[in-house]
Design a protein around this motif. Structure first.
Motif, PDB file in Angstrom:
ATOM      1  N   ARG A 165       0.770  -1.353   0.033  1.00  0.00           N
ATOM      2  CA  ARG A 165      -0.018  -0.137  -0.005  1.00  0.00           C
ATOM      3  C   ARG A 165       0.836   1.359  -0.105  1.00  0.00           C
ATOM      4  O   ARG A 165       0.320   2.423   0.084  1.00  0.00           O
ATOM      5  CB  ARG A 165      -1.088  -0.085   1.118  1.00  0.00           C
ATOM      6  CG  ARG A 165      -1.950  -1.226   1.356  1.00  0.00           C
ATOM      7  CD  ARG A 165      -2.986  -1.129   0.311  1.00  0.00           C
ATOM      8  NE  ARG A 165      -3.711  -0.183   0.230  1.00  0.00           N
ATOM      9  CZ  ARG A 165      -3.778   0.717  -0.725  1.00  0.00           C
ATOM     10  NH1 ARG A 165      -3.358   0.340  -1.978  1.00  0.00           N
ATOM     11  NH2 ARG A 165      -4.772   1.674  -0.790  1.00  0.00           N
ATOM     12  N   GLU A 278      -8.691   7.096   6.626  1.00  0.00           N
ATOM     13  CA  GLU A 278      -8.681   6.350   5.272  1.00  0.00           C
ATOM     14  C   GLU A 278      -9.098   4.674   5.457  1.00  0.00           C
ATOM     15  O   GLU A 278      -8.586   4.041   5.965  1.00  0.00           O
ATOM     16  CB  GLU A 278      -7.217   6.290   4.598  1.00  0.00           C
ATOM     17  CG  GLU A 278      -7.098   5.467   3.343  1.00  0.00           C
ATOM     18  CD  GLU A 278      -5.897   5.796   2.879  1.00  0.00           C
ATOM     19  OE1 GLU A 278      -4.909   5.985   3.421  1.00  0.00           O
ATOM     20  OE2 GLU A 278      -5.682   5.526   1.483  1.00  0.00           O
ATOM     21  N   ASP A 280      -9.372   1.710   4.234  1.00  0.00           N
ATOM     22  CA  ASP A 280      -8.514   1.062   3.114  1.00  0.00           C
ATOM     23  C   ASP A 280      -9.485   0.017   2.476  1.00  0.00           C
ATOM     24  O   ASP A 280      -8.862  -1.075   1.757  1.00  0.00           O
ATOM     25  CB  ASP A 280      -7.257   0.703   3.356  1.00  0.00           C
ATOM     26  CG  ASP A 280      -6.367   0.638   2.235  1.00  0.00           C
ATOM     27  OD1 ASP A 280      -6.439   1.334   1.308  1.00  0.00           O
ATOM     28  OD2 ASP A 280      -5.127  -0.155   2.424  1.00  0.00           O
ATOM     29  N   SER A 283      -9.034  -2.254  -1.356  1.00  0.00           N
ATOM     30  CA  SER A 283      -7.746  -1.672  -1.662  1.00  0.00           C
ATOM     31  C   SER A 283      -6.975  -3.059  -2.384  1.00  0.00           C
ATOM     32  O   SER A 283      -6.242  -3.007  -3.327  1.00  0.00           O
ATOM     33  CB  SER A 283      -6.739  -1.201  -0.946  1.00  0.00           C
ATOM     34  OG  SER A 283      -6.372  -2.056   0.120  1.00  0.00           O
ATOM     35  N   SER A 294      -1.928   3.996  -0.666  1.00  0.00           N
ATOM     36  CA  SER A 294      -2.641   4.627   0.139  1.00  0.00           C
ATOM     37  C   SER A 294      -2.545   6.167   0.464  1.00  0.00           C
ATOM     38  O   SER A 294      -1.439   6.630  -0.019  1.00  0.00           O
ATOM     39  CB  SER A 294      -2.417   3.891   1.527  1.00  0.00           C
ATOM     40  OG  SER A 294      -1.016   4.426   2.037  1.00  0.00           O
ATOM     41  N   LEU A 305      -4.795   5.322   8.541  1.00  0.00           N
ATOM     42  CA  LEU A 305      -5.286   4.207   7.695  1.00  0.00           C
ATOM     43  C   LEU A 305      -5.827   3.071   8.545  1.00  0.00           C
ATOM     44  O   LEU A 305      -5.259   2.672   9.508  1.00  0.00           O
ATOM     45  CB  LEU A 305      -3.865   3.497   6.660  1.00  0.00           C
ATOM     46  CG  LEU A 305      -4.410   2.631   5.913  1.00  0.00           C
ATOM     47  CD1 LEU A 305      -3.305   2.822   4.505  1.00  0.00           C
ATOM     48  CD2 LEU A 305      -4.018   1.228   6.314  1.00  0.00           C
TER      49      LEU A 305
END
Ligand SMILES: Cc1ncc(COP(=O)(O)O)c(C=O)c1O
Length: 465
Positions: A165, A278, A280, A283, A294, A305
């Motif tokens: 990421r 965030e 994720d 992803s 990211s 995150l």
């Protein structure tokens, strides 16, 4: 249903009061009668042998045997020659309340979003990893651990997120959670301590976000999402000093936050001193282009995150992580420690082994192929049966959005589809104001094979056209 307890003899809770005027025999009889009547002991359940129960209760074996005989005569127990004494019947269940909601029939084909292919869970690999974790865990690790989580998993997660990421993290920046939901709740609690009062959420967005924000004692502010993702100009006009976004694959529109918007979002965070949470989400599964790194990797001081293995492995694992700026990570760890003293260490070590051994990556590679085939089946069958429908949000994950013509009644379509045993979800339920904005159907295809997808679309195509 009676549970067939393994082992020597099951234990039964009967309390005897030696100071009472009631005889011990009578107390024992009443205690067992009450246990059957209250449903604590159910039909066919095995009772301890008279010898064992007598020893447990500190009474004579004869007294227990006499009690069993009496209750057998009354029909509470039944003795089986050469076997244990068992309970003869189950107490009738309390009458079902008239207000109990009617059971909702499960659709034959359910396009529910957010559900990964649960049949593909890598059970063998997980079993192997659990075995490894159990074999190698030290006595010290079996005690209460660090609120941040097992150092082994934090180190593995930090390096995994750097690798796949582009995140910027060390083990001390990571806090292990029971998933995205808890990770976000902990982050919000920590932000509240640092003075945040308003948190922006995507509109339409994940149904849980405004609830999580309110539960943390904060105020959600709804910010629209368009074809480039979250509208940062609108965000900047609010008083929010934190925002929750799904940049990799927005829920529910499936939009990937555009590079202009990513830049603008981080500039806003730096200008205002705000925090970007965030999510994720999805992803791991990106189809048509290179994965987008990211946001956290671009602005580690302003981005938290939050990730989990709910989509990559299975929701039942209940493990996730939060990657936060150091000071916030310390506060988060305190919150985690206070709320549950840490996630299960054996499971954390198993996940660490799974990732470290390459088995996790191998599973993700397999799943990408599986989901890509399902995505293709969805695109093809919509093209064949409902060609006027515009499908968006296909770049990643396992849900896509079909936009409906203006003025279409989303609810009527969903209800009719349900009558045909097809589960659909409308865009309206993800909006702050369900009837505002264009109608759409969110198609989750993670847990449906290609055949089911084709049959499902063919069954509801006339409604969508
Ligand atoms: C947008 C979004 N993020 C994250 C998650 C994962 O939540 P958790 O990790 O708590 O299972 C979900 C689950 O449905 C989701 O829809």
């Amino acid at each position: 249903m009676a549970v067939e307890w393994a082992g020597l003899t099951p234990e039964v809770l009967v309390q005897l009061d030696r100071g009472s005027s009631e005889t011990l025999g009578s107390q024992l009889q009443n205690g067992l009668r009450e246990a059957v009547r209250a449903g604590r002991l159910v039909k066919d359940e095995r009772l301890p042998s008279s010898r064992k129960l007598a020893a447990d209760l500190g009474v004579s074996r004869g007294l227990v045997q006499a009690t069993y005989d009496q209750l057998e005569a009354e029909g509470y127990l039944r003795a089986v020659a050469g076997s244990a004494t068992r309970v003869a019947f189950s107490a009738p269940k309390a009458a079902v309340s008239r207000t109990a909601p009617a059971a909702v029939p499960t659709p034959d084909i359910d396009f529910v979003p957010g559900r990964p292919d649960l049949n593909s869970f890598p059970a063998r690999d997980w079993l192997w990893a659990c075995g490894e974790a159990t074999r190698t865990i030290s006595a010290r690790e079996l005690g209460y651990g660090d609120g941040r989580g097992a150092v082994k998993l934090r180190a593995v997660v930090a390096s995994y997120l750097q690798r796949v990421r582009g995140a910027s993290a060390g083990p001390d920046d990571v806090v292990i959670s029971t998933g995205f939901t808890q990770g976000t709740a902990l982050t919000l609690a920590a932000l509240r301590h640092s003075g945040v009062t308003m948190v922006a959420v995507e509109d339409p967005g994940h149904l849980e976000m405004p609830l999580l924000v309110r539960r943390a004692g904060l105020t959600p502010v709804f910010v629209p999402v368009d074809e480039q993702g979250l509208d940062i100009d609108r965000l900047a006009r609010t008083s929010a000093t934190a925002v929750i976004v799904t940049p990799a694959h927005q829920t529910p529109t499936g939009v990937v936050l555009s590079s202009d918007r990513r830049r603008a979002l981080l500039q806003w965070a730096q200008r205002v001193g705000a925090t970007v949470i965030e999510d994720d989400y999805d992803s791991e599964f990106r189809y048509d282009k290179q994965p987008v790194g990211s946001l956290q990797g671009l602005a580690a001081d302003h981005v938290v995150l939050v990730g989990s293995v709910s989509k990559s492995l299975a929701p039942a694992i209940r493990l996730g992580w939060v990657l936060a700026p150091r000071q916030l990570a310390v506060r988060l760890a305190e919150e985690k420690q206070r709320s549950d003293r840490g996630s299960p260490t054996l499971d954390q070590l198993a996940l660490a082994r799974l990732i470290e051994s390459g088995r996790f990556d191998r599973h993700l590679r397999r799943m990408r192929t599986t989901y890509a085939a399902r995505r293709a089946a969805l695109v093809d069958s919509i093209a064949e049966h409902a060609p006027s429908l515009e499908l968006t949000g296909l770049a990643a994950g396992f849900h896509a959005l079909a936009w409906l013509a203006d003025g279409t009644d989303e609810t009527a379509i969903i209800n009719e589809a349900a009558r045909r045993s097809i589960g659909l979800q409308g865009l309206g339920r993800y909006r702050s104001a369900p009837t505002r904005g264009p109608a759409g159907i969110v198609f989750g295809f993670g847990d449906l094979n290609e055949n089911a997808i084709r049959r499902g679309i063919a069954t509801v195509a006339d409604l969508l056209n």
